[in-house]
Design an enzyme around this catalytic site. Structure first.
Site, mmCIF file in Angstrom:
data_model
loop_
_atom_site.group_PDB
_atom_site.id
_atom_site.type_symbol
_atom_site.label_atom_id
_atom_site.label_comp_id
_atom_site.label_asym_id
_atom_site.label_seq_id
_atom_site.Cartn_x
_atom_site.Cartn_y
_atom_site.Cartn_z
ATOM 1 N NE ARG A 123 -92.241 -63.231 74.930
ATOM 2 C CZ ARG A 123 -92.615 -62.042 74.417
ATOM 3 N NH1 ARG A 123 -92.184 -60.936 74.960
ATOM 4 N NH2 ARG A 123 -93.419 -61.975 73.372
ATOM 5 C CD GLN B 71 -96.420 -54.433 72.235
ATOM 6 O OE1 GLN B 71 -97.545 -54.306 71.756
ATOM 7 N NE2 GLN B 71 -95.829 -55.614 72.357
ATOM 8 C CG ASP C 120 -89.552 -60.605 67.577
ATOM 9 O OD1 ASP C 120 -89.162 -60.427 68.740
ATOM 10 O OD2 ASP C 120 -90.464 -59.948 67.059
ATOM 11 C CG ASN D 180 -91.817 -58.048 63.771
ATOM 12 O OD1 ASN D 180 -91.046 -58.026 64.724
ATOM 13 N ND2 ASN D 180 -92.490 -56.981 63.391
ATOM 14 C CE LYS D 181 -98.093 -57.611 69.028
ATOM 15 N NZ LYS D 181 -98.334 -58.188 70.353
#
Length: 333
Positions: free
Chosen positions: A91, A185, A226, A236-237
């Site tokens: 990742r 999520q 992140d 981020n997401k």
């Protein structure tokens, strides 16, 4: 009692046990990774997300080290470093995996002994949890006593430590959670964990965020990050950017949580955004949700410019986007 997802990666004699977050909470199935390569595959396949890959990589390094103890140190160290590179690249947007491999290699190098990998992994585990607790305390201090919070995706220990800190202070939080396509999520991980912790929780679809922010019901937008660049961009997401822009438009503060801004990323151009297979947006939980004749696009992360970020909450306190250098004051670069 700790939430289930606060302890979802475990090292055993047989390998690394990873709770399959793709199936949670409908099934509580553990995946056994017997090798570092199997750990890498589990991370790539999204068996675990958020901070889960950090802990998986810590203990994946231990699995590899166990196979190298019979070799001369330099040869063993070289092979362990090669495994670190593989694990880090599972990742690439989140820099936490490089921190996980580094703390293990530091312990190995200090003693010139690959069997000390476990010491490094334990240090990394304790360090991450300690920083998350501190970050949670700082976040809870920012929230009103009866705060309603909007969050996106799954912030893992950042979220659970924020809730625990708020509860210790006698604050009563309510949450709106976005479902977070395509893995859901927010619907599966965040909502389930918040309810497990006794928090009033309302689920919304990803497209409802701006309307909920406009309603005046939300006191703060709080998400994990992140990565945060040194000039204050929040990575981020995907979906975080839209919520941050809407929050800014309607006067709702956006608190982005990260243990530390990334010295290796001076600007957003220094962060590689992971693009996953577009076919993943054409399905939900393994079932088709769109015509197979459509193409899908899936950038897994987006970048929120600092003008839409109220502050960045770290383990060392709260910083405005233009103040992130202060996090490292007194440290040698």
């Amino acid at each position: 009692m700790e939430p289930v997802l606060a302890d979802s990666v475990r090292l055993t004699d047989e390998g690394v046990l990873v709770l399959d977050r793709r199936r949670f909470p409908f099934e509580r199935e553990w995946v056994l990774c017997r090798t570092a390569e199997e750990v890498a595959k589990a991370v790539e396949d999204m068996v675990t997300q958020s901070s889960g890959p950090y802990f998986a990589v810590l203990y994946g390094m231990v699995l590899k080290a166990r196979t190298l103890e019979h070799l001369p140190f330099e040869q063993a160290r070289q092979q362990l470093a090669a495994t670190a590179h593989v694990l880090e690249n599972t990742r690439r947007t989140n820099n936490a995996l490089r921190k996980a491999t580094a703390v293990v290699l530091e312990a190995v190098d200090e003693h010139r002994d690959v069997s000390r990998a476990l010491d490094g992994a334990r240090t990394g585990d304790e360090r991450y949890r300690g920083k998350s607790r501190a970050l949670g305390e700082h976040t809870a201090a920012l929230l009103p006593d009866d705060a309603t919070v909007l969050t996106h995706c799954w912030a893992d220990l950042y979220l659970t430590e924020t809730v625990k800190a708020a509860q210790r202070r006698g604050k009563r939080l309510k949450f709106f959670c976005t479902e977070t396509r395509p893995y859901l999520q927010g619907a599966r991980l965040t909502a389930e964990t918040l309810i497990e912790m006794g928090v009033d929780t309302t689920l919304i679809t990803d497209g409802m965020g701006a309307a909920v922010l406009q309603s005046g019901e939300v006191d703060a937008l709080v998400t994990a990050a992140d990565r945060v660049t040194m000039d204050g961009h929040v990575v981020n997401k995907v979906g975080t950017l839209g919520l941050a822009v809407a929050a800014h438009a309607f006067g709702v503060p956006f608190h982005a949580q990260v243990q530390a801004p990334d010295l290796n990323a001076p600007t957003a151009q220094d962060v590689e955004i992971e693009y996953r297979d577009g076919a993943e947006v054409l399905q939900v939980l393994g079932r088709p949700s769109a015509t197979p004749r459509a193409k899908g696009l899936y950038p897994a992360f987006d970048v929120t410019p600092p003008r839409f970020v109220t502050d960045v909450v770290t383990d060392r306190g709260v910083f405005r986007a233009g103040e992130l250098d202060e996090y490292y004051e007194g440290e040698q670069r």
